[in-house]
Design a protein around this motif. Structure first.
Motif, PDB file in Angstrom:
ATOM      1  N   ARG A 224      43.374  41.381  39.721  1.00 27.39           N
ATOM      2  CA  ARG A 224      43.561  39.980  39.329  1.00 27.39           C
ATOM      3  C   ARG A 224      42.289  39.167  39.567  1.00 27.39           C
ATOM      4  NH1 ARG A 224      45.295  37.168  36.709  1.00 27.39           N
ATOM      5  NH2 ARG A 224      46.399  35.564  37.903  1.00 27.39           N
ATOM      6  N   PHE A 225      41.589  39.455  40.664  1.00 24.71           N
ATOM      7  CA  PHE A 225      40.308  38.792  40.922  1.00 24.71           C
ATOM      8  C   PHE A 225      39.369  38.983  39.738  1.00 24.71           C
ATOM      9  CE2 PHE A 225      35.889  39.418  42.340  1.00 24.71           C
ATOM     10  CZ  PHE A 225      35.606  38.171  42.865  1.00 24.71           C
ATOM     11  N   LEU A 226      39.344  40.183  39.180  1.00 29.22           N
ATOM     12  CA  LEU A 226      38.435  40.497  38.081  1.00 29.22           C
ATOM     13  C   LEU A 226      38.956  39.990  36.740  1.00 29.22           C
ATOM     14  CD1 LEU A 226      37.531  44.106  39.227  1.00 29.22           C
ATOM     15  CD2 LEU A 226      35.978  42.143  39.206  1.00 29.22           C
ATOM     16  N   LEU A 227      40.219  40.229  36.438  1.00 27.77           N
ATOM     17  CA  LEU A 227      40.743  39.885  35.120  1.00 27.77           C
ATOM     18  C   LEU A 227      40.963  38.378  34.942  1.00 27.77           C
ATOM     19  CD1 LEU A 227      43.262  42.781  34.411  1.00 27.77           C
ATOM     20  CD2 LEU A 227      40.926  42.486  33.566  1.00 27.77           C
ATOM     21  N   SER A 228      41.077  37.642  36.028  1.00 29.32           N
ATOM     22  CA  SER A 228      41.186  36.186  35.905  1.00 29.32           C
ATOM     23  C   SER A 228      39.828  35.555  35.613  1.00 29.32           C
ATOM     24  CB  SER A 228      41.766  35.586  37.192  1.00 29.32           C
ATOM     25  OG  SER A 228      40.883  35.790  38.287  1.00 29.32           O
ATOM     26  N   ASP A 229      38.769  36.364  35.643  1.00 29.78           N
ATOM     27  CA  ASP A 229      37.400  35.909  35.408  1.00 29.78           C
ATOM     28  C   ASP A 229      37.041  36.148  33.945  1.00 29.78           C
ATOM     29  OD1 ASP A 229      34.659  35.490  35.301  1.00 29.78           O
ATOM     30  OD2 ASP A 229      34.263  36.513  37.206  1.00 29.78           O
ATOM     31  N   PRO A 230      36.899  35.111  33.135  1.00 30.57           N
ATOM     32  CA  PRO A 230      36.629  35.297  31.704  1.00 30.57           C
ATOM     33  C   PRO A 230      35.273  35.933  31.409  1.00 30.57           C
ATOM     34  CG  PRO A 230      36.443  32.977  32.300  1.00 30.57           C
ATOM     35  CD  PRO A 230      37.008  33.683  33.501  1.00 30.57           C
ATOM     36  N   ARG A 231      34.399  36.022  32.406  1.00 31.48           N
ATOM     37  CA  ARG A 231      33.105  36.675  32.190  1.00 31.48           C
ATOM     38  C   ARG A 231      33.246  38.191  32.088  1.00 31.48           C
ATOM     39  NH1 ARG A 231      29.877  34.934  37.369  1.00 31.48           N
ATOM     40  NH2 ARG A 231      31.778  35.897  38.198  1.00 31.48           N
ATOM     41  N   VAL A 251      49.192  45.078  35.291  1.00 27.09           N
ATOM     42  CA  VAL A 251      48.344  43.897  35.438  1.00 27.09           C
ATOM     43  C   VAL A 251      47.655  43.542  34.130  1.00 27.09           C
ATOM     44  CG1 VAL A 251      46.499  42.850  36.833  1.00 27.09           C
ATOM     45  CG2 VAL A 251      47.914  44.655  37.803  1.00 27.09           C
ATOM     46  N   GLY A 252      47.544  44.517  33.237  1.00 24.99           N
ATOM     47  CA  GLY A 252      46.722  44.363  32.046  1.00 24.99           C
ATOM     48  C   GLY A 252      47.213  43.362  31.027  1.00 24.99           C
ATOM     49  N   ASN A 253      48.364  42.771  31.258  1.00 26.11           N
ATOM     50  CA  ASN A 253      48.856  41.751  30.326  1.00 26.11           C
ATOM     51  C   ASN A 253      48.769  40.349  30.923  1.00 26.11           C
ATOM     52  OD1 ASN A 253      50.818  41.910  32.241  1.00 26.11           O
ATOM     53  ND2 ASN A 253      52.530  42.215  30.841  1.00 26.11           N
ATOM     54  N   ASP A 254      47.991  40.197  31.998  1.00 28.94           N
ATOM     55  CA  ASP A 254      47.907  38.903  32.665  1.00 28.94           C
ATOM     56  C   ASP A 254      46.441  38.518  32.883  1.00 28.94           C
ATOM     57  OD1 ASP A 254      48.216  36.594  34.095  1.00 28.94           O
ATOM     58  OD2 ASP A 254      49.269  37.506  35.791  1.00 28.94           O
ATOM     59  N   LEU A 255      45.943  37.608  32.072  1.00 30.15           N
ATOM     60  CA  LEU A 255      44.574  37.118  32.199  1.00 30.15           C
ATOM     61  C   LEU A 255      44.541  35.671  32.692  1.00 30.15           C
ATOM     62  CD1 LEU A 255      42.961  38.539  28.910  1.00 30.15           C
ATOM     63  CD2 LEU A 255      43.254  39.641  31.139  1.00 30.15           C
ATOM     64  N   SER A 256      45.647  35.218  33.232  1.00 27.38           N
ATOM     65  CA  SER A 256      45.758  33.828  33.670  1.00 27.38           C
ATOM     66  C   SER A 256      44.889  33.575  34.900  1.00 27.38           C
ATOM     67  CB  SER A 256      47.218  33.507  34.010  1.00 27.38           C
ATOM     68  OG  SER A 256      47.648  34.288  35.118  1.00 27.38           O
ATOM     69  N   PRO A 257      44.564  32.322  35.175  1.00 31.25           N
ATOM     70  CA  PRO A 257      43.848  31.996  36.414  1.00 31.25           C
ATOM     71  C   PRO A 257      44.654  32.436  37.629  1.00 31.25           C
ATOM     72  CG  PRO A 257      43.845  30.129  34.903  1.00 31.25           C
ATOM     73  CD  PRO A 257      44.803  31.128  34.337  1.00 31.25           C
ATOM     74  N   LEU A 258      43.972  32.614  38.750  1.00 34.76           N
ATOM     75  CA  LEU A 258      44.660  33.012  39.977  1.00 34.76           C
ATOM     76  C   LEU A 258      45.736  31.989  40.337  1.00 34.76           C
ATOM     77  CD1 LEU A 258      41.657  34.194  42.163  1.00 34.76           C
ATOM     78  CD2 LEU A 258      43.381  35.637  41.062  1.00 34.76           C
ATOM     79  N   GLN A 259      46.900  32.514  40.722  1.00 39.87           N
ATOM     80  CA  GLN A 259      48.018  31.660  41.093  1.00 39.87           C
ATOM     81  C   GLN A 259      47.945  31.283  42.573  1.00 39.87           C
ATOM     82  OE1 GLN A 259      50.101  30.672  38.470  1.00 39.87           O
ATOM     83  NE2 GLN A 259      48.412  31.711  37.414  1.00 39.87           N
TER      84      GLN A 259
END
Length: 376
Positions: A224-231, A251-259
């Motif tokens: 989540r730390f990585l995938l929430s990062d749009p870079r 986890v691969g279907n969740d690109l939302s910001p960290l909750q």
């Protein structure tokens, strides 16, 4: 499975890519892993000419499934070399093993030193056969993978010769954050290498780390730390068996910001680091380098940080054992090489007793020597 544009390649690739450095026991087991990955929406396969029979197994599996070529993307890698003809030969060999007419992405595998970078930028560059292959339609895009010091990575990105980069960057090792930012600014796709293994052996976390991350797993939080990062474009996911593709697939279907709850877990980790290490915490500023004994002081002390704060001793032993055994892939000497010359001491803004901490780390983590999985 979500997808992100892979920088200037313009390829819409899955946020998890099937990496094939490990887990290639036999063609049938790999075929089972590939089938599950494809069914789950993974559309990017990443390998290297140096990964044993990986390219051959991929070619056999893709032929078995008879998947339309436009439905998946392939990346393979060749080591940089001062001999461009070697690259041309490797490309033909990889096309044959993969049983395809073209390869979407080729990476120079391990631009890890200034010398490697010179081989890329010199007049008779090893890029020349790849650039010619692009014109002929044999390959799509050219990138590079790297285990280099940050300064070398930034120089390589600034050549503007590449469309994507494979590098290390995780919650527990954020040194390459400036490289991720520069790549993003230049529209260079960012592929994260081995987030679960090199990112902390998070598939087998110690009990203390699990408790600090509750209600999440350490592996989940790092993803989540990585995938929430749009870079970040995509993360490598290796598996020997289909079940090992989890929890990544969840986890691969969740690109939302960290909750909020995820942020709270990261705050607990930071607080534990401060509380447990106290005055002996190395903040990874790298001001202590260079070391006359070529000790990779920041990395040695990072492994100590993790072992002391989170009980990540097994991971520390795994990585520490690679010093002096993995060449330019993991440079530096062990902490017991310290001669107490004192050169690092006035450069440390935290006034750490570096010689004693190096010796302490060696006593904690020294074990059997380790080598890379695939030697080149």
């Amino acid at each position: 499975m979500e997808y992100r544009r892979f920088g200037k390649t313009n390829l819409p690739i899955s946020v998890f890519s099937l990496g094939t450095m490990r887990g290639l026991n036999d063609p049938s087991s790999f075929t089972a892993v590939l089938e599950k990955a494809l069914q789950s929406g993974i559309n990017h396969l990443e390998t290297a000419a140096a990964y044993g029979k990986s390219e051959e197994y991929i070619g056999q599996a893709l032929k078995h499934f008879n998947i339309p070529r436009q439905d998946f993307y392939l990346t393979t890698k060749f080591s940089p070399t001062p001999d461009p003809e070697k690259i041309a030969t490797q490309l033909e060999n990889s096309l044959e093993k993969l049983q395809v007419d073209y390869i979407d992405n080729i990476a120079l595998h391990g631009i890890n030193t200034e010398e490697h970078l010179r081989w890329v930028t010199q007049e008779n560059s090893c890029l020349r056969p790849l650039q010619q292959a692009q014109k002929e339609g044999k390959i799509g895009n050219i990138g590079f993978s790297t285990h280099a010091p940050l300064e070398v990575i930034l120089k390589t990105l600034n050549t503007n010769l590449f469309s994507f980069v494979n590098l290390h960057y995780y919650y527990f090792w954020q040194r390459n954050d400036p490289a991720v930012s520069l790549a993003h600014e230049k529209d260079i796709g960012v592929f994260i290498i081995s987030p679960t293994d090199k990112g902390g052996q998070l598939y087998a976390p110690p009990e203390k780390l699990k408790q600090l991350c509750t209600p999440f797993s350490p592996q989940w939080l790092n993803y989540r730390f990585l995938l929430s990062d749009p870079r970040v474009s995509t993360l490598s996911l290796g598996a020997a068996f289909p079940d090992e593709l989890y929890p990544a697939l969840e986890v691969g279907n969740d690109l939302s910001p960290l909750q909020t709850e995820e942020k709270a877990a990261f705050n607990r980790l930071e607080q534990e680091l401060e509380t447990t290490l106290g005055e002996n915490k190395c903040s990874q500023c790298y001001e202590c380098l260079p070391c006359p004994e070529e000790i990779n002081i920041p990395e040695v002390l990072r492994l100590r940080n993790l072992a002391v704060a989170y009980d990540m001793t097994g991971f520390g032993q795994y990585r520490y054992g690679m010093f002096e055994n993995a060449g330019h892939w993991f440079p530096g000497r062990k902490g017991n090489r310290c001669t107490e010359c004192g050169e690092c001491l006035p450069r440390c803004p935290e006034n750490l007793d570096i010689p004693n901490l190096l010796q302490d780390t060696h006593q904690r983590l020294n074990g059997s020597p380790r080598r890379r999985l695939w030697e080149e």
